[in-house]
Design a protein around this motif. Structure first.
Motif, PDB file in Angstrom:
ATOM      1  N   LEU A 170       0.843  -1.192   0.000  1.00  0.00           N
ATOM      2  CA  LEU A 170       0.000   0.000   0.000  1.00  0.00           C
ATOM      3  C   LEU A 170       0.878   1.242   0.000  1.00  0.00           C
ATOM      4  CD1 LEU A 170      -3.049   0.858   0.242  1.00  0.00           C
ATOM      5  CD2 LEU A 170      -2.655   1.014   2.702  1.00  0.00           C
ATOM      6  N   ASP A 171       0.637   2.145  -0.951  1.00  0.00           N
ATOM      7  CA  ASP A 171       1.437   3.360  -1.079  1.00  0.00           C
ATOM      8  C   ASP A 171       0.495   4.561  -1.097  1.00  0.00           C
ATOM      9  OD1 ASP A 171       3.335   5.259  -1.579  1.00  0.00           O
ATOM     10  OD2 ASP A 171       3.757   4.643  -3.636  1.00  0.00           O
ATOM     11  N   ILE A 172       0.621   5.407  -0.080  1.00  0.00           N
ATOM     12  CA  ILE A 172      -0.218   6.610   0.040  1.00  0.00           C
ATOM     13  C   ILE A 172       0.682   7.817  -0.160  1.00  0.00           C
ATOM     14  CG2 ILE A 172      -1.707   7.946   1.586  1.00  0.00           C
ATOM     15  CD1 ILE A 172      -2.259   5.257   3.053  1.00  0.00           C
ATOM     16  N   SER A 173       0.372   8.661  -1.142  1.00  0.00           N
ATOM     17  CA  SER A 173       1.254   9.782  -1.453  1.00  0.00           C
ATOM     18  C   SER A 173       0.462  11.057  -1.748  1.00  0.00           C
ATOM     19  CB  SER A 173       2.148   9.449  -2.654  1.00  0.00           C
ATOM     20  OG  SER A 173       1.373   9.158  -3.802  1.00  0.00           O
ATOM     21  N   GLY A 174       0.897  12.151  -1.126  1.00  0.00           N
ATOM     22  CA  GLY A 174       0.291  13.462  -1.374  1.00  0.00           C
ATOM     23  C   GLY A 174      -1.193  13.510  -1.120  1.00  0.00           C
ATOM     24  N   THR A 201       3.900   4.312   3.483  1.00  0.00           N
ATOM     25  CA  THR A 201       3.814   3.024   2.812  1.00  0.00           C
ATOM     26  C   THR A 201       3.584   1.938   3.852  1.00  0.00           C
ATOM     27  OG1 THR A 201       6.208   2.669   2.933  1.00  0.00           O
ATOM     28  CG2 THR A 201       5.358   3.717   0.943  1.00  0.00           C
ATOM     29  N   VAL A 202       2.799   0.955   3.485  1.00  0.00           N
ATOM     30  CA  VAL A 202       2.549  -0.208   4.328  1.00  0.00           C
ATOM     31  C   VAL A 202       2.946  -1.427   3.524  1.00  0.00           C
ATOM     32  CG1 VAL A 202       0.862  -1.481   5.697  1.00  0.00           C
ATOM     33  CG2 VAL A 202       0.616   1.003   5.416  1.00  0.00           C
ATOM     34  N   GLU A 203       3.911  -2.189   4.035  1.00  0.00           N
ATOM     35  CA  GLU A 203       4.439  -3.318   3.284  1.00  0.00           C
ATOM     36  C   GLU A 203       3.646  -4.595   3.573  1.00  0.00           C
ATOM     37  OE1 GLU A 203       8.487  -3.168   4.604  1.00  0.00           O
ATOM     38  OE2 GLU A 203       9.088  -1.930   2.894  1.00  0.00           O
ATOM     39  N   LYS A 204       3.765  -5.539   2.674  1.00  0.00           N
ATOM     40  CA  LYS A 204       3.025  -6.799   2.775  1.00  0.00           C
ATOM     41  C   LYS A 204       3.318  -7.485   4.105  1.00  0.00           C
ATOM     42  CE  LYS A 204       2.268 -11.211   0.427  1.00  0.00           C
ATOM     43  NZ  LYS A 204       0.808 -11.105   0.558  1.00  0.00           N
ATOM     44  N   GLY A 205       2.251  -7.882   4.798  1.00  0.00           N
ATOM     45  CA  GLY A 205       2.390  -8.603   6.052  1.00  0.00           C
ATOM     46  C   GLY A 205       2.624  -7.737   7.271  1.00  0.00           C
ATOM     47  N   GLN A 206       2.683  -6.414   7.095  1.00  0.00           N
ATOM     48  CA  GLN A 206       2.921  -5.530   8.230  1.00  0.00           C
ATOM     49  C   GLN A 206       1.652  -5.278   9.038  1.00  0.00           C
ATOM     50  OE1 GLN A 206       4.619  -1.751   7.131  1.00  0.00           O
ATOM     51  NE2 GLN A 206       6.704  -2.421   7.586  1.00  0.00           N
ATOM     52  N   PHE A 207       1.876  -5.023  10.331  1.00  0.00           N
ATOM     53  CA  PHE A 207       0.813  -4.527  11.212  1.00  0.00           C
ATOM     54  C   PHE A 207       1.152  -3.063  11.463  1.00  0.00           C
ATOM     55  CE2 PHE A 207      -2.459  -6.292  14.237  1.00  0.00           C
ATOM     56  CZ  PHE A 207      -2.936  -5.058  14.647  1.00  0.00           C
ATOM     57  N   PHE A 208       0.437  -2.183  10.783  1.00  0.00           N
ATOM     58  CA  PHE A 208       0.731  -0.743  10.774  1.00  0.00           C
ATOM     59  C   PHE A 208      -0.410  -0.019  11.479  1.00  0.00           C
ATOM     60  CE2 PHE A 208       1.107   3.524   9.218  1.00  0.00           C
ATOM     61  CZ  PHE A 208       2.411   3.706   8.786  1.00  0.00           C
ATOM     62  N   LEU A 230      -3.917  -2.387   8.547  1.00  0.00           N
ATOM     63  CA  LEU A 230      -3.833  -0.967   8.891  1.00  0.00           C
ATOM     64  C   LEU A 230      -4.862  -0.722   9.980  1.00  0.00           C
ATOM     65  CD1 LEU A 230      -2.500   1.724   8.344  1.00  0.00           C
ATOM     66  CD2 LEU A 230      -4.140   2.130   6.499  1.00  0.00           C
ATOM     67  N   PHE A 231      -4.390  -0.379  11.160  1.00  0.00           N
ATOM     68  CA  PHE A 231      -5.171  -0.397  12.396  1.00  0.00           C
ATOM     69  C   PHE A 231      -5.232   1.011  12.981  1.00  0.00           C
ATOM     70  CE2 PHE A 231      -5.715  -1.359  16.945  1.00  0.00           C
ATOM     71  CZ  PHE A 231      -6.491  -2.506  16.973  1.00  0.00           C
ATOM     72  N   VAL A 232      -6.388   1.403  13.481  1.00  0.00           N
ATOM     73  CA  VAL A 232      -6.560   2.702  14.141  1.00  0.00           C
ATOM     74  C   VAL A 232      -6.904   2.475  15.602  1.00  0.00           C
ATOM     75  CG1 VAL A 232      -8.135   4.678  14.356  1.00  0.00           C
ATOM     76  CG2 VAL A 232      -7.184   4.093  12.135  1.00  0.00           C
ATOM     77  N   ASN A 246      -2.734  10.166  -4.188  1.00  0.00           N
ATOM     78  CA  ASN A 246      -2.955   8.802  -4.681  1.00  0.00           C
ATOM     79  C   ASN A 246      -2.919   7.780  -3.565  1.00  0.00           C
ATOM     80  OD1 ASN A 246      -3.020   8.850  -7.750  1.00  0.00           O
ATOM     81  ND2 ASN A 246      -1.141  10.004  -7.367  1.00  0.00           N
ATOM     82  N   ILE A 247      -3.737   6.750  -3.712  1.00  0.00           N
ATOM     83  CA  ILE A 247      -3.665   5.544  -2.894  1.00  0.00           C
ATOM     84  C   ILE A 247      -3.482   4.392  -3.868  1.00  0.00           C
ATOM     85  CG2 ILE A 247      -4.827   4.059  -1.228  1.00  0.00           C
ATOM     86  CD1 ILE A 247      -6.507   6.465  -0.386  1.00  0.00           C
ATOM     87  N   LEU A 248      -2.310   3.757  -3.803  1.00  0.00           N
ATOM     88  CA  LEU A 248      -1.983   2.680  -4.725  1.00  0.00           C
ATOM     89  C   LEU A 248      -1.885   1.363  -3.978  1.00  0.00           C
ATOM     90  CD1 LEU A 248       0.873   4.360  -6.821  1.00  0.00           C
ATOM     91  CD2 LEU A 248      -1.577   4.367  -7.308  1.00  0.00           C
ATOM     92  N   LEU A 249      -2.495   0.335  -4.526  1.00  0.00           N
ATOM     93  CA  LEU A 249      -2.384  -1.016  -3.989  1.00  0.00           C
ATOM     94  C   LEU A 249      -1.671  -1.866  -5.029  1.00  0.00           C
ATOM     95  CD1 LEU A 249      -3.035  -2.991  -1.725  1.00  0.00           C
ATOM     96  CD2 LEU A 249      -5.241  -3.429  -2.821  1.00  0.00           C
ATOM     97  N   ASN A 250      -0.455  -2.279  -4.693  1.00  0.00           N
ATOM     98  CA  ASN A 250       0.381  -3.021  -5.648  1.00  0.00           C
ATOM     99  C   ASN A 250       0.493  -2.287  -6.978  1.00  0.00           C
ATOM    100  OD1 ASN A 250       0.826  -5.060  -3.780  1.00  0.00           O
ATOM    101  ND2 ASN A 250      -0.952  -6.220  -4.451  1.00  0.00           N
ATOM    102  N   GLY A 251       0.638  -0.948  -6.891  1.00  0.00           N
ATOM    103  CA  GLY A 251       0.835  -0.125  -8.074  1.00  0.00           C
ATOM    104  C   GLY A 251      -0.426   0.303  -8.783  1.00  0.00           C
ATOM    105  N   GLU A 252      -1.590  -0.206  -8.360  1.00  0.00           N
ATOM    106  CA  GLU A 252      -2.854   0.155  -8.999  1.00  0.00           C
ATOM    107  C   GLU A 252      -3.619   1.143  -8.124  1.00  0.00           C
ATOM    108  OE1 GLU A 252      -5.166  -3.234 -10.032  1.00  0.00           O
ATOM    109  OE2 GLU A 252      -3.521  -4.232 -11.098  1.00  0.00           O
ATOM    110  N   ARG A 253      -4.123   2.205  -8.749  1.00  0.00           N
ATOM    111  CA  ARG A 253      -4.840   3.241  -8.004  1.00  0.00           C
ATOM    112  C   ARG A 253      -6.182   2.720  -7.527  1.00  0.00           C
ATOM    113  NH1 ARG A 253      -7.806   8.316  -8.460  1.00  0.00           N
ATOM    114  NH2 ARG A 253      -6.707   9.918  -7.261  1.00  0.00           N
ATOM    115  N   LEU A 254      -6.485   2.960  -6.244  1.00  0.00           N
ATOM    116  CA  LEU A 254      -7.777   2.552  -5.697  1.00  0.00           C
ATOM    117  C   LEU A 254      -8.812   3.639  -5.970  1.00  0.00           C
ATOM    118  CD1 LEU A 254      -6.801   1.024  -2.225  1.00  0.00           C
ATOM    119  CD2 LEU A 254      -7.314  -0.186  -4.357  1.00  0.00           C
TER     120      LEU A 254
END
Length: 252
Positions: free
Chosen positions: A5-9, A32-39, A192-194, A66-74
């Motif tokens: 997961l890549d969150i930018s700007g 950024t949140v990487e695969k398998g992470q607890f963020f 991704l936890f709040v 942008n919010i990208l999941l594996n390079g694809e915009r959500l």
């Protein structure tokens, strides 16, 4: 780790009837949140933590960025993203097994197959004997297990959790934290936890992002390099907790 997961700007503005009515939720959010992470996201009330989750889930529009999941915009709801809501969002007219099945039903999975999959979650989550009971007959911890099972059964790439244990008493909260960690470690989910609870964040997380008040941004990201299983009362855990609380004080 492969980037998940890549969150930018990222910016979010709610517009009103007049220009003065506009509310800017995010100044700019990058992470950024990487695969398998607890963020985990922590921050003052009203800073936009829930709004950020809802944007990732496609329930809120993006103003900019942008919010990208594996390079694809959500854009909009996506079955690659699952969400566990703070208020459970269960269907009171559906039995437990039918509540768990909802995601598979939306995906048009045949009835027999989704029932088989849902029963596997009933057993794995310790809900046997309640599969034909309605939500009014469940405890708070059971409701939360059903909500988590419903999110996971569709095998999303990212699981969003909005203060899922906020309504539980401290004893049940501890139990649910350990239950979630067990499931996460078995499945290697990206979470991704709040939470508003810094102790909970330190106990659960690989990384913790501290958010500023509105208009919000991420002030600092902590890498939590503590061995698992963790000791909530260890000197190292308390030192990290103190640092995070100091940053939250600065953000207030």
């Amino acid at each position: 780790m492969a980037l998940t997961l890549d969150i930018s700007g990222l910016k979010k503005v709610y517009t009103g009837a007049a220009a003065d009515d506009a509310v800017q939720v995010f100044d700019r959010v990058d992470c950024t949140v990487e695969k398998g992470q607890f963020f985990t996201l922590v921050g003052p009330s009203g800073c936009g933590k829930t709004t950020l989750l809802r944007m990732i889930a496609g329930l809120e529009a993006i103003t900019a960025g942008n919010i990208l999941l594996n390079g694809e915009r959500l854009n909009g709801p996506n079955d690659k993203v699952g969400m566990v809501f703070q208020e459970y969002a269960l269907f009171p007219w559906r039995r437990l097994i039918a509540n768990i099945e909802v995601g598979l039903e939306i995906k048009r999975v045949p009835a027999r197959e989704r029932r088989t999959q849902a029963m596997a979650y009933v057993k794995a989550f310790g809900l046997q004997g309640f599969d034909n009971k309605y939500p009014k007959e469940w405890s708070g911890g059971m409701k939360q297990r059903v909500a988590i099972a419903r999110a996971l059964i569709a095998n999303p790439q990212v699981v969003l959790m909005d203060e899922p244990f906020g309504s539980l008493d401290s004893q049940n909260r501890d139990k649910m934290q350990n239950f979630l960690l067990k499931i996460w470690e078995e499945r290697n989910d990206t979470i991704l936890f709040v939470t508003h609870n810094v102790d909970e964040a330190v106990y659960l997380s690989d990384r913790i992002a501290v958010m500023a008040p509105r208009p919000s941004r991420i002030l600092k990201i902590f890498d939590i390099n503590l061995e698992r299983p963790r000791d909530r009362t260890s000197l190292e855990a308390n030192q990290i907790r103190r640092e995070i609380l100091d940053w939250l004080d600065l953000a207030a």
